[in-house]
Design a protein around this motif. Structure first.
Motif, short mmCIF file in Angstrom:
data_model
loop_
_atom_site.label_atom_id
_atom_site.label_comp_id
_atom_site.label_asym_id
_atom_site.label_seq_id
_atom_site.Cartn_x
_atom_site.Cartn_y
_atom_site.Cartn_z
N ASN A 281 -1.65 -7.73 -14.94
CA ASN A 281 -0.58 -8.72 -14.64
C ASN A 281 0.84 -8.09 -14.86
O ASN A 281 1.55 -8.53 -15.38
CB ASN A 281 -0.85 -10.00 -15.62
N ASP A 282 0.73 -6.76 -14.17
CA ASP A 282 2.01 -6.27 -14.37
C ASP A 282 3.19 -6.73 -13.32
O ASP A 282 3.15 -6.07 -11.98
CB ASP A 282 1.86 -4.60 -14.24
N ILE A 283 3.91 -7.59 -13.54
CA ILE A 283 5.09 -8.08 -12.63
C ILE A 283 6.08 -6.97 -12.24
O ILE A 283 6.42 -6.75 -11.16
CB ILE A 283 5.54 -9.18 -13.39
N GLY A 284 6.23 -6.25 -13.20
CA GLY A 284 7.18 -5.09 -13.03
C GLY A 284 7.03 -4.12 -11.93
O GLY A 284 7.58 -3.72 -11.01
N ALA A 285 5.65 -3.68 -11.78
CA ALA A 285 5.06 -2.85 -10.74
C ALA A 285 4.86 -3.55 -9.54
O ALA A 285 5.33 -2.89 -8.67
CB ALA A 285 3.75 -2.52 -11.15
N MET A 286 4.70 -4.84 -9.44
CA MET A 286 4.71 -5.72 -8.41
C MET A 286 6.00 -5.55 -7.59
O MET A 286 6.22 -5.65 -6.41
CB MET A 286 3.68 -6.98 -8.27
N THR A 287 7.11 -5.80 -8.54
CA THR A 287 8.50 -6.00 -7.90
C THR A 287 8.83 -4.79 -7.36
O THR A 287 10.09 -4.87 -6.79
CB THR A 287 9.28 -6.60 -9.05
N SER B 114 -3.99 3.94 -18.84
CA SER B 114 -3.17 4.43 -17.71
C SER B 114 -2.05 3.55 -17.40
O SER B 114 -0.95 3.86 -17.07
CB SER B 114 -4.13 5.13 -16.72
N SER B 115 -2.55 2.50 -17.05
CA SER B 115 -1.50 1.53 -16.20
C SER B 115 -0.40 1.25 -17.31
O SER B 115 0.64 0.77 -17.10
CB SER B 115 -2.10 0.43 -15.53
N SER B 116 -0.66 0.98 -18.50
CA SER B 116 0.18 0.56 -19.57
C SER B 116 1.12 1.98 -19.52
O SER B 116 2.31 1.68 -19.98
CB SER B 116 -0.57 0.17 -21.01
N ALA B 117 0.63 2.87 -19.58
CA ALA B 117 1.54 4.29 -19.70
C ALA B 117 2.50 4.31 -18.41
O ALA B 117 3.76 4.42 -18.81
CB ALA B 117 0.73 5.55 -19.65
N VAL B 118 1.72 3.76 -17.29
CA VAL B 118 2.99 3.73 -16.10
C VAL B 118 4.10 2.63 -16.44
O VAL B 118 5.06 2.71 -16.13
CB VAL B 118 2.25 3.61 -14.81
N ALA B 119 3.47 1.56 -17.10
CA ALA B 119 4.59 0.52 -17.24
C ALA B 119 5.48 0.89 -18.32
O ALA B 119 6.48 0.39 -18.33
CB ALA B 119 3.65 -0.73 -17.78
N LEU C 226 0.62 -1.32 0.08
CA LEU C 226 0.07 -0.28 -0.04
C LEU C 226 1.04 1.25 -0.11
O LEU C 226 0.39 2.42 -0.56
CB LEU C 226 -1.10 -0.03 1.19
N ALA C 227 2.06 1.22 0.59
CA ALA C 227 2.94 2.38 0.54
C ALA C 227 3.25 2.54 -0.99
O ALA C 227 3.58 3.78 -1.26
CB ALA C 227 4.33 1.97 1.49
N THR C 228 3.40 1.28 -1.69
CA THR C 228 4.06 1.82 -3.26
C THR C 228 2.94 2.13 -3.84
O THR C 228 3.01 2.51 -4.94
CB THR C 228 4.73 0.52 -3.45
N HIS C 229 1.82 1.29 -3.72
CA HIS C 229 0.77 1.37 -4.80
C HIS C 229 -0.76 1.60 -4.02
O HIS C 229 -1.21 0.91 -3.21
CB HIS C 229 0.49 0.23 -5.65
N PRO C 230 -1.18 2.75 -4.18
CA PRO C 230 -2.67 2.97 -3.76
C PRO C 230 -3.43 2.02 -4.12
O PRO C 230 -3.38 1.49 -5.25
CB PRO C 230 -3.06 4.26 -4.30
N PRO C 231 -4.81 1.55 -3.37
CA PRO C 231 -5.84 0.84 -3.98
C PRO C 231 -5.93 0.80 -5.44
O PRO C 231 -6.10 -0.31 -6.12
CB PRO C 231 -6.81 0.77 -3.14
#
Length: 194
Positions: free
Chosen positions: A105-111, A144-149, A90-95
């Motif tokens: 399925n963004d593994i990079g974001a989760m790591t 939006s999330s693909s832009a972040v990726a 939660l500190a890294t990614h808001p809900p």
């Protein structure tokens, strides 16, 4: 069980806790870095609370928004995720961002979460899909999330570390196009290194 606290912030500590006084009783509450920064000593606050009880200890985890507490509950029900890792997520990614990450399925974001490697990220993405009621996306996925990726991948290619990338992406809006996000990220990273 304690479900919420309304009171005065007495102090905040570098270990990620805040002392909140309610009716003369001080409660030590674990919060994310983002929440800790918002809790100014001497001000009134309201926190949604998860009262975590184990055989050896009781801990309070505080959240400014109800969706954070709900997401925290889903996280700690996931195999291998305790309160510390749930707070790191939660500190890294808001809900809302976490739902996007899981749906794509963004593994990079989760790591980017401290303490989460590739294998753990893969497992969390699978297990969280059902817990967070993530819709399956049709077609090209969420813009939006693909832009972040895309920005994360570009910054990694430019040699920025995971901590730097996580910190800069946390401060940027997730609804902007890739080019705007990358420009703003590079501007912010340049200012921090200067």
């Amino acid at each position: 069980m304690i479900g919420s606290l309304r009171g005065e912030v007495l102090e905040r500590e570098l270990d990620g806790t805040a002392l909140v006084e309610v009716a003369g009783v001080g409660y030590r509450v674990n919060v994310t870095e983002r929440t800790l920064a918002e809790l100014e000593p001497g001000t009134e606050t309201f926190l949604y609370i998860h009262h975590h009880v184990t055989e050896t200890a009781e801990s309070l985890f505080g959240f400014r928004a109800k969706d954070e507490r709900i997401t925290f509950h889903h996280l700690i029900k996931t195999n291998g995720v305790g309160p510390t890792l749930a707070m790191a997520v939660l500190a890294t990614h808001p809900p809302a961002a976490l739902v996007d990450i899981v749906s794509n399925n963004d593994i990079g974001a989760m790591t980017l979460v401290s303490g989460v490697g590739k294998k753990t990220a893969e497992r969390l993405l699978v297990e969280l899909r059902d817990r967070l009621s993530v819709p399956m996306l049709d077609g090209g996925g969420d813009v939006s999330s693909s832009a972040v990726a895309d920005v994360r991948e570009a910054l990694t290619g430019l040699g920025y570390g995971p901590d730097e990338i996580r910190d800069v992406l946390r401060d940027l809006p997730s609804d902007a196009p890739s080019a705007t996000l990358l420009r703003d990220a590079l501007k912010s990273l340049g200012a921090k290194r200067a």
